[in-house]
Design an enzyme around this catalytic site. Sequence first.
Site, PDB file in Angstrom:
ATOM      1  N   HIS A  21       0.837  -1.208   0.000  1.00 14.15           N
ATOM      2  CA  HIS A  21       0.000   0.000   0.000  1.00 14.15           C
ATOM      3  C   HIS A  21       0.869   1.254   0.000  1.00 14.15           C
ATOM      4  CE1 HIS A  21      -3.587   2.445   1.157  1.00 14.15           C
ATOM      5  NE2 HIS A  21      -2.658   3.197   1.719  1.00 14.15           N
ATOM      6  N   GLU A  22       1.814   1.300   0.926  1.00  9.44           N
ATOM      7  CA  GLU A  22       2.656   2.485   1.028  1.00  9.44           C
ATOM      8  C   GLU A  22       3.599   2.605  -0.173  1.00  9.44           C
ATOM      9  OE1 GLU A  22       1.822   4.611   3.056  1.00  9.44           O
ATOM     10  OE2 GLU A  22       0.572   3.358   4.345  1.00  9.44           O
ATOM     11  N   HIS A  25       1.916   4.640  -2.902  1.00  4.70           N
ATOM     12  CA  HIS A  25       2.062   6.085  -2.675  1.00  4.70           C
ATOM     13  C   HIS A  25       3.481   6.540  -3.039  1.00  4.70           C
ATOM     14  CE1 HIS A  25      -1.799   6.385  -0.811  1.00  4.70           C
ATOM     15  NE2 HIS A  25      -1.480   5.721   0.286  1.00  4.70           N
TER      16      HIS A  25
END
Length: 427
Positions: A21-22, A25
């Site tokens: 997920h990170e 980003h």
Amino acid sequence: MHMIQVVFLTVLVFFVIVTIHEWGHYYFAKRAGILVREFAIGFGPKLLSFKRGETRYTLRLIPAGGFVRMAGEDPEIVDVAEGQTIAVRLSGDTVTRLYLDRLDERSQVIRGEVQAIDMERRLSVTLDVDGVSETYRIHPQALLISKGKETQIAPIDRQFGSKTIGQRALAIFAGPFMNFVLAFVLIGIYIQLSGVTVDNPDKVLVGEIVAGRPAADADLKVGDEIRSVNGMKVEVGEESKLIDLIADSAGKPTNWEIVRNGELRKVTITPEYDKEAKVGKVGVGFAYPTRAATFGETIKLSGQYMKSMTIAIFEGFKKLILGEFKLDDLGGPVRTAEVTGQIAAQGITKLTSWAALLSLYLGIFNLLPIPALDGSRLIFLGLEAVRGRPLDPNRESLVHFIGFAMIMLLMLVVTYNDILRLFRGEH
């Protein structure tokens, strides 16, 4: 499976889901030219920290998520004011380091009083050095050193807010999107591991055994063929008859005939009374003979599984909004870790399916319009696109801070409840 393996797999599931997920980003922020100051897994105090390139990578104590800190999202670094005495280190005629304290301990530096400084646009500093005004160019990656901490400056073109709405939206949406990609891949792996049911199956197999239930105690195994129970033949399509028989036999021994590795065996299982369902249960799930899935079947079934999982997740949100859930029905990181450990003990196939569900849930949850979550940030970008100008960043930061505080408070409440439940011995 040994307890060490279970713990390792549980930690690995959380680490992979949060990291992917990170990373979404991080990757798209870097592609847009945004300075990423920190890539963190977890919150709270740092357990492990190292810097590579411009980014510091940290592992933090509280395993409740993670974050990517981009330049410009928060008020920018340490302020340097006019009239302040600083020291600068040059490489050629360019400032590469600005020291804000312990100036007497610095060697091979130029000390002076700041007359003018711009670390975002003009990238220059003018110092009064022994009564002479000197102007120096600041390197775009210059470091500010204060109290032993180094912080890289962020020129305006490296800050989050300077990028187009599309670039910013992509950097935000990429986190949940990578969770969707991971969920799809994991479901595909699960289908390859478990296979697909053969056409017109003629056997009913044991597909799942719940730990601690009578079937597990009777040494029933996943893959056993169920031939008959109490003399009743178990046939494909008529499993409901077996379910009814078990439901009516709470506390009564039932005689099972199974086939394992071609050998007929007889097993006695006594269903236990389930207080919630008010029927007898043995803790068995059914399965059927399988074959390897083709690539096309894997893609098609992965999409179908994603759809059904998504519907189930939104049904859960609906019940939460309508107040159909009690506090005891909600689980925080402790309960999620507990369930993950239980599923890990059942084998890698089940764990893969569960990890896919967790990844999909994390992606969907982060897109909800709740302050501090990615969905809320995307809404603010949408409002900016409609208005033609950004909202007050201080007000937006306040909204996200309040939202984050509320989420953390809820997390503390459900975690406290989970811990109490563990001490009470509930499952």
